[in-house]
Design a protein around this motif. Structure first.
Motif, short mmCIF file in Angstrom:
data_model
loop_
_atom_site.label_atom_id
_atom_site.label_comp_id
_atom_site.label_asym_id
_atom_site.label_seq_id
_atom_site.Cartn_x
_atom_site.Cartn_y
_atom_site.Cartn_z
N MET A 4 70.44 55.77 178.94
CA MET A 4 71.44 56.38 179.84
C MET A 4 70.77 57.29 180.85
N ALA A 14 77.23 42.43 173.30
CA ALA A 14 77.54 42.66 171.87
C ALA A 14 78.00 41.38 171.20
N VAL A 50 80.22 44.24 176.55
CA VAL A 50 80.86 43.50 175.46
C VAL A 50 80.23 42.11 175.34
N ALA A 60 82.74 48.15 183.49
CA ALA A 60 82.00 48.81 182.40
C ALA A 60 82.19 48.04 181.09
N ALA A 65 86.27 48.03 172.57
CA ALA A 65 85.07 47.19 172.39
C ALA A 65 84.91 46.79 170.93
C1 HEM Z 1 79.98 47.13 173.01
C2 HEM Z 1 80.47 47.44 174.20
C3 HEM Z 1 80.18 48.70 174.93
C4 HEM Z 1 79.08 49.50 174.91
C5 HEM Z 1 77.84 49.33 174.06
C6 HEM Z 1 79.31 50.58 175.84
C7 HEM Z 1 78.42 51.62 176.06
C8 HEM Z 1 78.67 52.67 176.91
C9 HEM Z 1 77.79 53.77 177.09
C10 HEM Z 1 76.45 53.95 176.41
C11 HEM Z 1 78.36 54.61 177.99
C12 HEM Z 1 77.81 55.95 178.46
C13 HEM Z 1 77.02 55.81 179.71
C14 HEM Z 1 76.38 57.11 180.11
O1 HEM Z 1 76.35 58.06 179.37
O2 HEM Z 1 75.85 57.12 181.23
C15 HEM Z 1 79.61 54.03 178.40
C16 HEM Z 1 80.47 54.58 179.33
C17 HEM Z 1 81.65 53.98 179.71
N1 HEM Z 1 82.23 52.86 179.16
FE1 HEM Z 1 81.44 51.69 177.73
N2 HEM Z 1 80.53 50.41 176.44
C18 HEM Z 1 81.10 49.28 175.90
C19 HEM Z 1 82.34 48.76 176.19
C20 HEM Z 1 83.24 49.32 177.07
C21 HEM Z 1 84.56 48.82 177.33
C22 HEM Z 1 85.20 47.61 176.64
C23 HEM Z 1 85.11 49.60 178.30
C24 HEM Z 1 86.46 49.53 178.94
C25 HEM Z 1 87.30 48.55 178.79
C26 HEM Z 1 84.13 50.62 178.64
C27 HEM Z 1 84.30 51.61 179.57
C28 HEM Z 1 83.40 52.63 179.82
C29 HEM Z 1 83.61 53.64 180.84
C30 HEM Z 1 84.78 53.73 181.80
C31 HEM Z 1 82.51 54.49 180.77
C32 HEM Z 1 82.23 55.72 181.65
C33 HEM Z 1 82.69 56.98 180.94
C34 HEM Z 1 82.41 58.24 181.71
O3 HEM Z 1 81.70 58.21 182.72
O4 HEM Z 1 82.92 59.28 181.29
N3 HEM Z 1 83.01 50.42 177.87
N4 HEM Z 1 79.78 52.83 177.71
#
Ligand code: HEM
Length: 534
Positions: free
Chosen positions: A409, A345, A342, A337, A488
């Motif tokens: 999403m 970005a 990243v 994820a 991030a």
């Molecule tokens: C600029 C970088 C990032 C953006 C724009 C981003 C964006 C998102 C978004 C929009 C979601 C929600 C997805 C949904 O509602 O279906 C999400 C979920 C998630 N992101 Fe990020 N993400 C970023 C970086 C990261 C990083 C660095 C990690 C971990 C090291 C991460 C781990 C996760 C995880 C585990 C979820 C799932 C959460 C859940 O299901 O409760 N993300 N991300």
């Protein structure tokens, strides 16, 4: 006429016969072509009518509300071909009604697209009972059935709470030296030699982020992966999150399955090693292990893996601790994820600061005021210092507003859901628009331009919170909001600082078309010419 017949018939009797039979053949050929065409048209017409009629009849009669406006397109393919031809931006703007909700049929299922602050807010408030997260089967497999992105309801909430410990500010401080070291190493290598180096910015950021994520999440440094096997496997999983889930030798999914196992084996070995050492926190996995209140020795082992797959949800909500298989699936989920999101970005930072030199100059001024521009030290950043740099934070927020890595999403309805003016029947897909929301909301003026200064106005954040809660969603909303958002932002900050002070760069195609694959990126991977900063 007679003369004609006479002469022709007498002189060329066979010719007349041939002419006659030719005329008959051509006429019947024409008739059958026309009939086939008419039949074909009728079939298309009828099947399109039945297709649309079928979905219109999915309306739940227990609700008095109509389905949203829109079309289900053509039989089987729905509007998928329109989507591929028009691209996401035009597809949405050609269909989006005033209230921002329309129905369509994309990628095999009926779908409602929502690009309205108020409507996203109404739908998000119905999660998780009315709507659930909806991931493709191949992505579910790669993340793992026991990972936070796949589990739902109470188990999801308790697992997420558990995982958040690894992203608390105190932990981010621990990761910062690893993050800075990795980013400096890569950015310095981009500008090696006296001459200008040409490279693809997106690919270079992707290599950087793969290293970064492997180091920060599972502590996989280069010396622990000397032959690059784990890195290679990780890239295979990352590049094939969306593929046909058919595990037959020779298929992509089969390759992905094997690659995932390499990553899992590495994570398992790290868990075992962690139980026999008393190291400081060095990675997300180390933090999670320590917070389980016991070492890996006490965690259920491989032999119990299959049983755990069946009742792991129950176990996590029972005692709030993660089993070994949950730890592993979450490590894989977090890594994947946090990779392409990243990467996108960082690539956008490179693009936007490269395209707007006056913004880069303003940012360098802020670095200078903090004695960071020419510090020459490679450990001069602290978490507090990064948080205090207002222009840097404004650049990050603006990059994520203008080019959000996750453009939308997916959800699916568990039961019929009603929002103002319409209903969405059970088992339909719902897509919250993120990039389109950022472009239509009245919360921002001068929406098409890169204006980090807008974020220096403290009223904007207040206004977003109180009046437009769903108008800025780079990290999602509600219970599924991004788990790694603070990490991030830290990675983005360190990257912006290091590129601004280590290199100068020129974009070779600054106005390249953007594509979603499935994250936001330039179609040509951002060719840039890089040199060491003078
Ligand atoms: C600029 C970088 C990032 C953006 C724009 C981003 C964006 C998102 C978004 C929009 C979601 C929600 C997805 C949904 O509602 O279906 C999400 C979920 C998630 N992101 Fe990020 N993400 C970023 C970086 C990261 C990083 C660095 C990690 C971990 C090291 C991460 C781990 C996760 C995880 C585990 C979820 C799932 C959460 C859940 O299901 O409760 N993300 N991300």
């Amino acid at each position: 006429m007679e003369a004609f017949f006479e002469s022709s018939l007498i002189q060329h009797p066979l010719q007349l016969l041939t002419w006659g039979s030719n005329a008959v053949t051509e006429a019947s050929l024409l008739t059958s072509v026309l009939a086939t065409l008419a039949c074909g048209l009728f079939t298309v017409f009828l099947s399109t009518f039945l297709w649309r009629w079928h979905f219109e009849n999915c309306r739940d009669p227990s609700s008095s509300l109509p389905l949203p406006p829109g079309s289900f397109g053509w039989p089987v393919v729905g509007e998928t071909l329109h989507y591929l031809r028009e691209g996401m931006t035009d597809f949405v703007s050609n269909r989006r009604p005033k209230d921002g909700v329309f129905k369509t049929h994309l990628l095999g299922s009926p779908m409602v697209r929502v690009d309205s602050d108020q409507k996203i807010s109404q739908l998000a408030s119905k999660e998780p009972h009315g709507l659930a997260s909806s991931l493709p089967q191949s992505t579910r497999f790669i993340f793992g059935e026991n990972g936070v992105s796949v589990v739902s309801g109470k188990d999801h909430a308790s697992m997420k709470k558990n995982l958040r410990q690894a992203f608390a500010p105190v932990r981010l401080r621990d990761y910062l030296p690893i993050v800075q070291d990795c980013i400096r190493r890569h950015v310095t290598s981009w500008a090696q030699g006296a001459d200008e180096n040409k490279m693809l910015g997106f690919k270079a950021c992707q290599r950087l982020v793969c290293d970064l994520i492997l180091e920060t999440v599972v502590g996989c440094t280069r010396d622990q992966d000397p032959d690059g096997k784990v890195r290679e496997a990780f890239v295979i999983c990352n590049d094939n999150m969306f593929c046909v889930p058919l595990a037959i030798p020779g298929t992509t999914f089969y390759k992905v399955k094997q690659a995932r196992q390499v990553v899992v084996d590495f994570a398992k070995a790290r868990i075992e090693a962690a139980s026999s050492s008393d190291k400081d926190y060095v990675s997300v996995l180390d933090v999670l292990l320590t917070h389980q209140g016991k070492s890996a020795e006490a965690l259920p082992k491989d032999g119990a893996e299959e049983n755990l797959r069946e009742d792991s949800d129950e176990k996590s909500s029972e005692n709030g601790r993660l089993s070994e298989i949950q730890l592993i699936d979450n490590a894989v989920t977090i890594m994947l994820a946090g990779t392409d999101t990243v990467t996108s970005a960082l690539c956008s930072i490179l693009k936007l600061l490269g395209k707007y030199p006056e913004k880069l100059a303003a940012f360098r001024k802020e670095l200078e005021s903090q004695d960071l521009l020419d510090s020459g030290r490679d450990d001069d950043l602290s978490f507090e210092l990064i948080q205090s740099m207002t222009y840097l934070q404004a650049v990050n927020k603006e990059v994520l507003r203008l080019l959000p890595p996750v453009a939308g999403m997916f959800r699916s309805t568990k039961k019929t859901v009603e929002i103002e003016g319409c209903q969405i029947p059970a088992n339909w897909r719902v897509l919250y628009g993120v990039s389109s929301m950022h472009m239509v909301t009245e919360a921002f003026t001068d929406r098409e331009n890169f204006v980090p200064e807008r974020w220096l106005d403290p009223n904007l954040e207040k206004q977003l919170k109180n009046e437009y809660p769903c108008s800025y969603l780079p990290f999602g909303i509600g219970s599924r909001m991004c788990l790694g958002r603070e990490l991030a932002q830290l990675e983005m900050s360190v990257f912006a600082i290091e590129v601004a002070r280590l290199i100068d760069w020129t974009l070779l195609n600054p106005d390249a078309r953007r594509v979603l694959r499935p994250i936001e990126k330039p179609f040509d991977d951002l060719p840039v010419a890089v040199r060491r900063r003078k």
